[in-house]
Structure formats: C-alpha cells, structure tokens
Design a protein around this motif. Structure first.
Motif, PDB file in Angstrom:
ATOM      1  N   THR A   1      20.543  18.836 -55.861  1.00 42.76           N
ATOM      2  CA  THR A   1      19.900  18.633 -57.165  1.00 42.76           C
ATOM      3  C   THR A   1      20.187  19.836 -58.057  1.00 42.76           C
TER       4      THR A   1
ATOM      5  N   GLY B   1      18.273  13.971 -60.852  1.00 48.88           N
ATOM      6  CA  GLY B   1      18.266  13.414 -59.513  1.00 48.88           C
ATOM      7  C   GLY B   1      19.096  14.290 -58.599  1.00 48.88           C
TER       8      GLY B   1
ATOM      9  N   PRO C   1      12.915  14.413 -56.763  1.00 50.01           N
ATOM     10  CA  PRO C   1      13.683  13.163 -56.840  1.00 50.01           C
ATOM     11  C   PRO C   1      13.693  12.449 -55.483  1.00 50.01           C
TER      12      PRO C   1
END
Length: 284
Positions: free
Chosen positions: A93, A79, A164
């Motif tokens: 990320t 994530g 994500p």
C-alpha cells in the motif's frame, strides 16, 4: 486542526487493470465532496488479486497515482497492489500526499496464507504524519486478525489506522467485529475499506475510538465520506470512552512481560502441535 475528512471508496471492480477507473472515481469524489482531505480504496483494487499482475517499482501506475493525489489535492491511499522485487512479491500500500509525493509504503505483514500464495510477508509496521492533524497507521486486510499489528501502530503513535481490505467470504461478518475490537482496544479510528462487485462483498466499516460504528456500508458500490474528530479521540484516551476504560494508559502501566513476546511465538509447544499451514482438503 482536530477535524479531518476521509472518503472510503467501496468500488465494484473486476480482476483487471482498474487504474483509470480509480483515478476517475478519486476526481469525482473530490468534486462532489470538496471538503474531503484523504481518499482510501480497497485492497488489490488496482490490478486484482493475481500475483501474475505484479508490477515493478518503476511502473507507470505510481506516477498516475501521484498525479491523481496532486491534481485533486488529497492524501491518497489507493488500496494495494502486488509489487515484485527480485524474485519476491509483496502486497504493498503506497501513501501519497496532496503534493503527489509518495511519503511511505507498507508491505502486508500477514498475507492470507495458505490462500494468498507466492506473497512474501513484510517485516515492518508503517505510520505517517499528516501535518497539523496527527499520526496515521496502515495495515492490510488479514493483518487485523493479529492484534499485535494494530497494537504496534498505536504504540508508534497512530491515532487513525487506514485498512484496505479485499474480502469476499463468509467471515466478513467476523471482520466487522474485528474492526470494532481493534478500534476500542487501541483507542483509534479504524477505517476498513473493502471492495465490492466480483472482488469483494463490501460492508466497509469506520469505527471510532470507543469501538462505536460510525458507518457500515452495504454490499454494493458505496462512497463513504466521514469527518474524524481527533480532539474527541484524544479525550477518549485521556478519560476513557464515555469516561470508562482508559485502555492505552493501563497497557502503558502494565509491568507484565508476556511470554509470547519475551520467549517467542515459535517456542509455544501448543502452537507447534497445530501442524502445517496448508489449504484444507476433503474431510475424512
């Protein structure tokens, strides 16, 4: 190797430090699906959506994530999290390989302004190579509303875009269509993993290079394990999905210098008339 297995973890999380739970989920998925080669978690899953929880680059969470990737022998895209650098905070990320090495990281280019306050935009698109498989790109949540991001990743060679997301609003249905649009317009696999529970409304989506939905999750916790076929993707790029549009070839062969990119977005009189970017208040 043309086939590559990815598991998306649509987790029901709270606005807190979730690292221990995420590490446990990564281990459980690898135990249940030993064929999985990459694990992806939703945006801001690690510490929640508050910039008050921003960490520094030397925070222990990075060592914990590296260990989780190494111990389970998987690529791990956990994530994102807020990372402070000086006075700035970025939505980041990181990407860990199966040896536990952080091979790259991506800073979200389009924070969800004006709601995502105090977050500095990133300035570079991000790709990384999975040896003997292919090239992957990374984007985050609101980035997919801007076709320039996915198109740039495809131009950089990405065949799979890992995305994500943290969405808990009524526009999630629109985002499902954006996943498909980004996939088909760039002939990529697009893997959009949302969070669930108190932080998100789920409906993670995996779409193929023809814009086809491979899987759309429900709104609660769900583990999404899919196998990608890169030979299929390359055939779609060569011949068109179902032998139809060869999108990337047409884009490659186009000689038009589109004004927004040659003259600059800020030079649009229409866009300059839109006013300040602020949170809407009570309607008059």
């Amino acid at each position: 190797m043309s086939r590559f297995a990815v598991a998306g973890l649509q987790l029901a999380l709270n606005n807190q430090n979730n690292i221990d739970e995420i590490v446990k989920e990564v281990g459980a998925v690898k135990k249940r699906f030993p064929w999985v080669q990459m694990i992806v978690v939703g945006e801001l899953a690690l510490f929640g959506p508050s910039t008050d929880n921003a960490v520094r680059a030397d925070h222990e969470v990075f060592a914990q994530l590296a260990a989780a990737a190494r111990d389970n022998g998987v690529w791990l895209i956990p994530g994102s999290l807020f990372v402070a650098e000086g006075q700035r905070v970025y939505n980041v990320t990181p990407v860990f390989n199966p040896e536990g090495v952080e091979v790259t990281s991506y800073r979200k280019i389009f924070p969800f302004t004006p709601y995502e306050k105090g977050v500095t935009p990133g300035a570079e698109c991000c790709v990384f190579d999975v040896p003997e498989v292919g090239r992957f790109g990374v984007s985050i949540c609101y980035d997919m509303w801007f076709p320039e991001v996915s198109r740039t990743l495809a131009w950089m060679g990405a065949e799979v875009i890992i995305h994500p997301t943290m969405t808990n609003t009524i526009d999630r249905d629109v985002e499902v269509s954006l996943v498909r649009a980004n996939a088909v317009s760039n002939q990529v696999y697009f893997i959009d993993i949302n969070v669930a529970g108190r932080l998100g409304n789920g409906r993670s989506v995996v779409a193929g290079p023809g814009g086809e939905i491979i899987h759309e999750a429900g709104e609660v916790r769900e583990i999404i394990a899919v196998e990608l076929d890169l030979d299929y993707l390359r055939r779609c790029r060569e011949r068109g999905w179902q032998n139809l549009g060869q999108v990337l070839k047409s884009w490659r062969d186009c000689d038009v210098n589109f004004p927004p990119y040659t003259e600059g977005v800020k030079n649009s009189a229409t866009l300059q008339q839109l006013g300040e970017l602020v949170v809407p208040l009570k309607s008059s």
